[in-house]
Design a protein around this motif. Structure first.
Motif, PDB file in Angstrom:
ATOM      1  N   ALA A 408     -76.944  32.486  72.481  1.00  0.00           N
ATOM      2  CA  ALA A 408     -76.171  33.728  72.414  1.00  0.00           C
ATOM      3  C   ALA A 408     -74.911  33.632  73.258  1.00  0.00           C
ATOM      4  O   ALA A 408     -74.883  32.948  74.292  1.00  0.00           O
ATOM      5  N   ASP A 409     -73.856  34.330  72.832  1.00  0.00           N
ATOM      6  CA  ASP A 409     -72.576  34.281  73.527  1.00  0.00           C
ATOM      7  C   ASP A 409     -72.676  34.739  74.979  1.00  0.00           C
ATOM      8  O   ASP A 409     -71.864  34.342  75.816  1.00  0.00           O
ATOM      9  N   GLY A 410     -73.646  35.595  75.295  1.00  0.00           N
ATOM     10  CA  GLY A 410     -73.777  36.108  76.652  1.00  0.00           C
ATOM     11  C   GLY A 410     -74.833  35.434  77.497  1.00  0.00           C
ATOM     12  O   GLY A 410     -75.053  35.837  78.649  1.00  0.00           O
ATOM     13  N   ASP A 411     -75.487  34.391  76.978  1.00  0.00           N
ATOM     14  CA  ASP A 411     -76.523  33.718  77.770  1.00  0.00           C
ATOM     15  C   ASP A 411     -75.937  33.062  79.013  1.00  0.00           C
ATOM     16  O   ASP A 411     -76.597  32.963  80.043  1.00  0.00           O
ATOM     17  N   THR A 412     -74.733  32.561  78.900  1.00  0.00           N
ATOM     18  CA  THR A 412     -73.956  32.061  80.038  1.00  0.00           C
ATOM     19  C   THR A 412     -72.550  32.637  79.893  1.00  0.00           C
ATOM     20  O   THR A 412     -72.209  33.202  78.844  1.00  0.00           O
ATOM     21  N   PRO A 413     -71.689  32.496  80.890  1.00  0.00           N
ATOM     22  CA  PRO A 413     -70.315  33.001  80.737  1.00  0.00           C
ATOM     23  C   PRO A 413     -69.525  32.329  79.622  1.00  0.00           C
ATOM     24  O   PRO A 413     -68.576  32.916  79.106  1.00  0.00           O
TER      25      PRO A 413
END
Length: 526
Positions: A408-413
Motif C-alpha cells: 500500500a502507498d501508505g505502508d511506508t513514506p
C-alpha cells in the motif's frame, strides 16, 4: 569493514546534563568544539586547521561540482563517531551552542546536502563511515548493519556469511545504507521483495534531544514509520538497522543486450514499458537509454535457459540468446552489474566491493519521474533522437510491478506503488571547472528533456524519488528559526505525495524546534 559484533550501540553514562535551550541562544564555535572534546577522542574530530581535514571532507564527495562549494564554505568540523555517545554529544553540544549537523554515510546525496549547506549557517558534519559493522544471522535470515556501511560492504558480508541470502538495494557499491534506507532504496530485487525500506525490521536512532532510542518500541510507531523512506536529515541520526534478508538461489542470471535505433531500440523500449512490470517477479529487466542506443540489463533468480525461454515468448523484440546470459552467484552479480568485465577477470570480490573510494569524475545533475501510462512509439523516437550536442546524458528506466504493486502507498513514506509502470532517472555529465557546479554553466540537455517529458509522466503532483534529490523542485523557507510547512509542501508532495502531511506531523512531534534541518528536510506541521 568489520563483519563482527552487532551494531547495537550501547549508551554509556549520562552526560551533559543541561537543559536544551533554543538555537537562538548561540555560543561560539569554540565552545561547541570544547563541548565535543569532553566526550569525543581528539583523533575522531577534525577541524579545517588539520592537514587531514580536506582529504576527509572530499573523500566521499561523489559529484565533482560540489567540491568547490564544500571546500569554500567548509563545516566547522568533521566528527567520525565510533559509538553512540559520540553522536549524542554532537546533538547535545550542537543544540546547546547553536551548531547544526549534516550527516553523511556514503556521500552520494545528489545535492550534496549531507556535507554542505547553501545557507550562511555554522554546521558540523557527522561522518558515519566508522559505524560500518555488519552481523548476519543466517538462521533467522536477518542482519544488523551500521548506517555508515556501504552497499558493497553489506553485500559482501551477507554473501560470505549466508550464500543463500541476499538483500534488495541499489547498484552502486559505494552508496551508504544510511542514506539509501531513509529514502526507500530501489533496486533490481524490488519487484520480488520490495524496497530496502520494506525490509527493515528495527533500528537505533539518536533523536533531536540527544537520546538514544535502541529499538522501534522505544521510538514509537510513527518515528519508525518515518525513517523507513521519509528522507534523510529530518528526524534524527539513525545509527544502525535490523534488516530482513531474502532468499536467493545458488545461481542468478544476468544479461546485457544493446539495441541501436537502427536495430529496433524504439520498438523494443515501447514494448518494454508494459512487458517489464508484468514479468514474473523473479525477473527484472531495466533499460539504460543513451546516444540512440538502449541497453537492457537483467536480474533473474534462476538459470539462463528459463529466462531465455520466458523472454522469447513474452518479449521476442528483445531477441535474448543463450550467448547473452551469464550465470553467477548473487554476490558475484552485485559486483558484475556495476563493474562489468572487471568482475569476471579474477579480481577478488573484496577488492571490488569493499573499496570505499571512488574517483571524482565530471559534474553531474540528476532528476527523476514516475510513469503510469506507456509512452507512444513516436514519443520514444523523439527521445532517442533528442539533440545532445556535447551533453552526455542518459535515462535509466527501472520497472515496478510485482511486489511493489502489492504494498500500500501508505505502508511506508515511499508512496510510488499502485499503478506505477516504471521510474526514470535522468542523468547528465559535463566537464566543469572552478564554477562550483553553477547550474548556468551546465549544458541544457537534462532540463530540456525533463520539460519535454512533463505531459507523459505522473501529474498533480509530478512525482519524484527522494533519493534522487533535486533542489530545482523547491527548497524550504525558514521563518522564526523553523522551516515552513507551506514551502516544504512544494517539494514534499512530489517526493511523498499523500504521505507528506503525516511526515510533517511526526516531525512536529519528535523535533518541533526543527534542529535537524536542511534545504529539503521535512518541516514541522503546527
Amino acid at each position: 569493514m568489520a563483519v563482527a559484533t552487532p551494531v547495537a550501540l550501547v549508551l554509556t553514562v549520562c552526560f551533559l546534563g543541561f537543559n536544551l535551550p533554543s538555537l537562538s541562544v548561540a555560543s561560539s564555535s569554540s565552545d561547541f568544539l570544547q563541548c565535543l572534546s569532553t566526550i569525543v577522542p581528539s583523533q575522531l574530530l577534525l577541524t579545517p586547521g588539520s592537514p587531514s581535514f580536506k582529504p576527509l571532507l572530499v573523500s566521499s564527495i561523489r559529484n565533482a561540482k560540489f567540491v568547490a562549494p564544500a571546500t569554500a564554505r567548509p563545516p566547522l568540523c568533521i566528527l567520525t563517531p565510533t559509538k553512540a555517545s559520540h553522536v549524542q554529544a554532537a546533538v547535545r553540544c550542537g543544540r546547546h551552542h547553536g551548531v547544526r549537523l549534516r550527516v553523511r554515510s556514503g556521500g552520494h546525496d545528489n545535492e550534496g546536502l549531507s556535507y554542505r549547506s547553501q545557507r550562511p549557517e555554522v554546521f558540523a558534519v557527522v561522518d558515519l563511515a566508522k559505524l560500518n559493522t555488519v552481523r548476519v544471522d543466517p538462521r533467522q535470515a536477518t542482519g544488523w548493519v551500521g548506517s555508515g556501511t556501504t552497499l558493497g560492504e553489506l553485500y559482501y558480508a551477507i554473501g560470505k556469511a549466508a550464500p543463500g541470502l541476499g538483500f534488495p538495494a541499489g547498484v552502486c557499491p559505494t552508496v551508504g545504507v544510511g542514506g539509501l534506507f531513509t529514502g526507500g532504496g530501489q533496486g533490481l530485487l524490488m519487484r520480488k521483495y520490495g524496497l530496502s525500506a520494506d525490509n527493515i525490521l528495527d533500528a537505533t536512532i539518536v533523536d533531536a534531544d540527544g537520546n538514544l532510542l535502541q529499538s522501534k518500541k522505544a521510538m514509537g510507531d510513527d518515528l519508525f514509520w518515518a525513517i523507513r523512506g521519509g528522507g534523510g536529515g529530518s528526524f534524527g541520526i539513525v545509527l544502525s538497522w535490523k534488516v530482513r534478508l531474502v532468499p536467493v538461489p545458488p545461481k542468478v542470471t544476468f544479461f546485457s543486450v544493446n539495441k541501436t535505433i537502427e536495430q529496433g531500440a524504439v520498438d523494443a523500449v515501447t514494448k518494454w514499458q508494459t512487458v517489464a512490470p508484468a514479468l514474473p517477479d523473479d525477473l527484472t529487466v531495466r533499460v539504460v537509454v543513451q546516444q540512440r542506443t538502449a541497453t537492457f540489463q537483467s536480474l533473474y533468480l534462476g538459470n539462463c535457459s528459463t529466462v531465455v525461454g520466458t523472454l522469447r515468448g513474452r518479449f521476442p523484440e528483445l531477441g535474448v540468446k543463450y550467448a547473452d546470459c551469464r550465470e553467477m552467484s548473487w554476490l558475484q552479480y552485485t559486483a558484475y552489474l556495476y563493474f562489468g568485465e572487471a568482475a569476471s577477470k579474477k579480481i577478488p570480490l573484496e577488492v571490488l566491493l569493499l573499496n570505499r573510494t571512488m574517483t571524482i569524475g565530471p559534474f553531474v545533475k540528476n532528476k527523476s519521474d514516475f510513469v503510469k501510462k506507456p509512452l507512444t512509439n513516436n514519443t520514444w523516437h523523439k527521445i532517442f533522437t533528442w539533440p545532445s550536442g556535447a551533453a552526455k546524458g542518459h535515462l535509466i528506466l527501472e520497472p515496478h510491478g510485482g511486489r511493489m504493486a502489492k504494498i500500500a502507498d501508505g505502508d511506508t513514506p515511499f508512496p510510488h506503488r499502485s499503478g506505477v509502470l516504471y521510474n526514470i532517472q535522468y542523468v547528465q555529465f559535463w566537464n566543469g571547472s572552478g564554477v562550483g557546479g553553477n547550474i548556468s554553466m551546465m549544458p541544457n540537455w537534462i532540463n530540456g528533456m525533463y520539460d519535454y517529458m512533463a505531459p507523459f509522466v505522473t501529474k498533480n503532483p509530478r512525482a519524484a524519488y527522494s533519493n534522487y534529490r533535486d533542489l530545482d523542485i523547491g527548497v524550504n523557507k525558514v521563518v522564526g528559526g523553523v522551516s515552513t510547512y507551506e514551502s516544504g509542501k512544494v517539494w514534499g508532495d512530489r517526493y511523498f505525495v499523500g504521505n507528506f502531511r503525516r511526515l510533517a506531523m511526526i516531525k512536529r512531534k519528535v523535533d518541533p524546534a526543527d534542529y535537524f534541518r536542511n534545504e529539503q528536510s521535512v518541516p514541522p506541521l503546527f
